[in-house]
Scaffold this motif. Structure first.
Motif, PDB file in Angstrom:
ATOM      1  N   ILE A 109       7.742   8.857 -12.221  1.00  0.00           N
ATOM      2  CA  ILE A 109       8.654   8.268 -11.231  1.00  0.00           C
ATOM      3  C   ILE A 109       8.445   8.935  -9.868  1.00  0.00           C
ATOM      4  O   ILE A 109       8.417   8.265  -8.835  1.00  0.00           O
ATOM      5  N   GLY A 110       8.284  10.249  -9.871  1.00  0.00           N
ATOM      6  CA  GLY A 110       8.017  10.963  -8.623  1.00  0.00           C
ATOM      7  C   GLY A 110       6.745  10.492  -7.952  1.00  0.00           C
ATOM      8  O   GLY A 110       6.702  10.312  -6.730  1.00  0.00           O
ATOM      9  N   ALA A 111       5.694  10.255  -8.741  1.00  0.00           N
ATOM     10  CA  ALA A 111       4.440   9.739  -8.178  1.00  0.00           C
ATOM     11  C   ALA A 111       4.654   8.345  -7.593  1.00  0.00           C
ATOM     12  O   ALA A 111       4.138   8.032  -6.510  1.00  0.00           O
ATOM     13  N   GLY A 112       5.418   7.519  -8.275  1.00  0.00           N
ATOM     14  CA  GLY A 112       5.721   6.190  -7.752  1.00  0.00           C
ATOM     15  C   GLY A 112       6.486   6.262  -6.446  1.00  0.00           C
ATOM     16  O   GLY A 112       6.220   5.487  -5.512  1.00  0.00           O
ATOM     17  N   ILE A 113       7.433   7.192  -6.366  1.00  0.00           N
ATOM     18  CA  ILE A 113       8.194   7.365  -5.123  1.00  0.00           C
ATOM     19  C   ILE A 113       7.271   7.816  -3.995  1.00  0.00           C
ATOM     20  O   ILE A 113       7.357   7.309  -2.868  1.00  0.00           O
ATOM     21  N   VAL A 114       6.376   8.742  -4.288  1.00  0.00           N
ATOM     22  CA  VAL A 114       5.441   9.227  -3.262  1.00  0.00           C
ATOM     23  C   VAL A 114       4.568   8.087  -2.751  1.00  0.00           C
ATOM     24  O   VAL A 114       4.408   7.908  -1.535  1.00  0.00           O
ATOM     25  N   PHE A 115       4.016   7.298  -3.651  1.00  0.00           N
ATOM     26  CA  PHE A 115       3.161   6.193  -3.217  1.00  0.00           C
ATOM     27  C   PHE A 115       3.953   5.149  -2.440  1.00  0.00           C
ATOM     28  O   PHE A 115       3.451   4.578  -1.473  1.00  0.00           O
ATOM     29  N   SER A 116       5.188   4.918  -2.838  1.00  0.00           N
ATOM     30  CA  SER A 116       6.031   3.989  -2.085  1.00  0.00           C
ATOM     31  C   SER A 116       6.327   4.523  -0.687  1.00  0.00           C
ATOM     32  O   SER A 116       6.310   3.765   0.291  1.00  0.00           O
ATOM     33  N   LEU A 117       6.611   5.819  -0.590  1.00  0.00           N
ATOM     34  CA  LEU A 117       6.862   6.420   0.727  1.00  0.00           C
ATOM     35  C   LEU A 117       5.634   6.333   1.621  1.00  0.00           C
ATOM     36  O   LEU A 117       5.735   6.034   2.819  1.00  0.00           O
ATOM     37  N   VAL A 118       4.466   6.585   1.057  1.00  0.00           N
ATOM     38  CA  VAL A 118       3.226   6.545   1.833  1.00  0.00           C
ATOM     39  C   VAL A 118       2.966   5.120   2.333  1.00  0.00           C
ATOM     40  O   VAL A 118       2.588   4.918   3.489  1.00  0.00           O
ATOM     41  N   GLN A 119       3.197   4.138   1.479  1.00  0.00           N
ATOM     42  CA  GLN A 119       2.967   2.750   1.887  1.00  0.00           C
ATOM     43  C   GLN A 119       4.017   2.277   2.879  1.00  0.00           C
ATOM     44  O   GLN A 119       3.699   1.601   3.858  1.00  0.00           O
ATOM     45  N   TYR A 120       5.262   2.631   2.661  1.00  0.00           N
ATOM     46  CA  TYR A 120       6.357   2.139   3.495  1.00  0.00           C
ATOM     47  C   TYR A 120       6.356   2.765   4.884  1.00  0.00           C
ATOM     48  O   TYR A 120       6.562   2.092   5.883  1.00  0.00           O
ATOM     49  N   TYR A 121       6.122   4.082   4.945  1.00  0.00           N
ATOM     50  CA  TYR A 121       6.176   4.785   6.215  1.00  0.00           C
ATOM     51  C   TYR A 121       4.802   5.057   6.817  1.00  0.00           C
ATOM     52  O   TYR A 121       4.697   5.680   7.859  1.00  0.00           O
ATOM     53  N   TRP A 149       2.569   7.189   6.059  1.00  0.00           N
ATOM     54  CA  TRP A 149       2.230   8.598   6.171  1.00  0.00           C
ATOM     55  C   TRP A 149       0.828   8.806   5.617  1.00  0.00           C
ATOM     56  O   TRP A 149       0.424   8.172   4.647  1.00  0.00           O
ATOM     57  N   THR A 150       0.097   9.707   6.214  1.00  0.00           N
ATOM     58  CA  THR A 150      -1.282   9.899   5.792  1.00  0.00           C
ATOM     59  C   THR A 150      -1.479  11.114   4.893  1.00  0.00           C
ATOM     60  O   THR A 150      -2.454  11.175   4.165  1.00  0.00           O
ATOM     61  N   ASN A 151      -0.576  12.064   4.942  1.00  0.00           N
ATOM     62  CA  ASN A 151      -0.765  13.297   4.177  1.00  0.00           C
ATOM     63  C   ASN A 151      -0.098  13.160   2.806  1.00  0.00           C
ATOM     64  O   ASN A 151       0.980  13.700   2.557  1.00  0.00           O
ATOM     65  N   ILE A 152      -0.757  12.444   1.900  1.00  0.00           N
ATOM     66  CA  ILE A 152      -0.199  12.194   0.566  1.00  0.00           C
ATOM     67  C   ILE A 152      -0.137  13.481  -0.256  1.00  0.00           C
ATOM     68  O   ILE A 152       0.735  13.626  -1.108  1.00  0.00           O
ATOM     69  N   VAL A 153      -1.048  14.416   0.004  1.00  0.00           N
ATOM     70  CA  VAL A 153      -1.053  15.678  -0.739  1.00  0.00           C
ATOM     71  C   VAL A 153       0.209  16.483  -0.423  1.00  0.00           C
ATOM     72  O   VAL A 153       0.859  17.025  -1.325  1.00  0.00           O
ATOM     73  N   LEU A 154       0.592  16.545   0.824  1.00  0.00           N
ATOM     74  CA  LEU A 154       1.789  17.285   1.224  1.00  0.00           C
ATOM     75  C   LEU A 154       3.041  16.639   0.640  1.00  0.00           C
ATOM     76  O   LEU A 154       3.909  17.325   0.088  1.00  0.00           O
TER      77      LEU A 154
END
Length: 156
Positions: A82-94, A96-101
């Motif tokens: 679920i956390g990974a899904g949230i991260v990918f959603s945040l990266v796509q929505y906003y 953001w380029t630093n997915i590692v951070l």
């Protein structure tokens, strides 16, 4: 990841999964720390849940293993997904380029909530082991009465 479109719902699901893991860890730890004689006395008086509490306490190693390890590992895996899904959603929505951070921050948040919650929960479980196991016994008795299925069947 497609099912994690609603970030609020995803965060609520994440917190619920973490809380579920903490809850099962508390019950598993309480099973290992509970004392058998009070439950034997209550079972002799036919108090609801006492017989099931005796079975839980007598089989503490099995209960603790299942509740702490099996359910805990499943909750950890699901919370990570679920956390990974949230991260990918945040990266796509906003955008953001630093997915590692962002991924590291999410991993740290999940770990902090899980480890911190379990640490607090273990302390509570050890201090209130008998009360927790009696309540677990009441829930088990209710389940057995509703379904006719005996919990810890074939166990001593």
């Amino acid at each position: 990841m497609k099912t994690v479109n609603n970030l609020l719902l995803a965060n609520v699901m994440l917190l619920l999964i973490i809380a579920l893991g903490i809850f099962f860890d508390i019950v598993g730890t309480a099973a290992a720390a509970a004392s058998l004689p009070p439950f034997n006395a209550k079972a002799a008086k036919k108090i609801l849940g006492a017989y099931q509490a005796v079975k839980i306490t007598r089989n503490a190693s099995v209960v603790a293993n299942y509740f702490c390890d099996v359910v805990g590992d499943i909750c950890g895996t699901v919370s990570g997904a679920i956390g990974a899904g949230i991260v990918f959603s945040l990266v796509q929505y906003y955008s953001w380029t630093n997915i590692v951070l962002i991924g590291s921050a999410m991993t740290s948040l999940i770990a902090a909530l899980t480890v911190g919650g379990k640490a607090i929960g273990k302390n509570i479980a050890i201090q209130h082991a008998n009360e927790i196991i009696l309540r677990a016994g009441i829930i088990a008795a209710w389940w057995e009465n509703m379904t006719g299925t005996e919990i810890l069947k074939g166990r001593r």
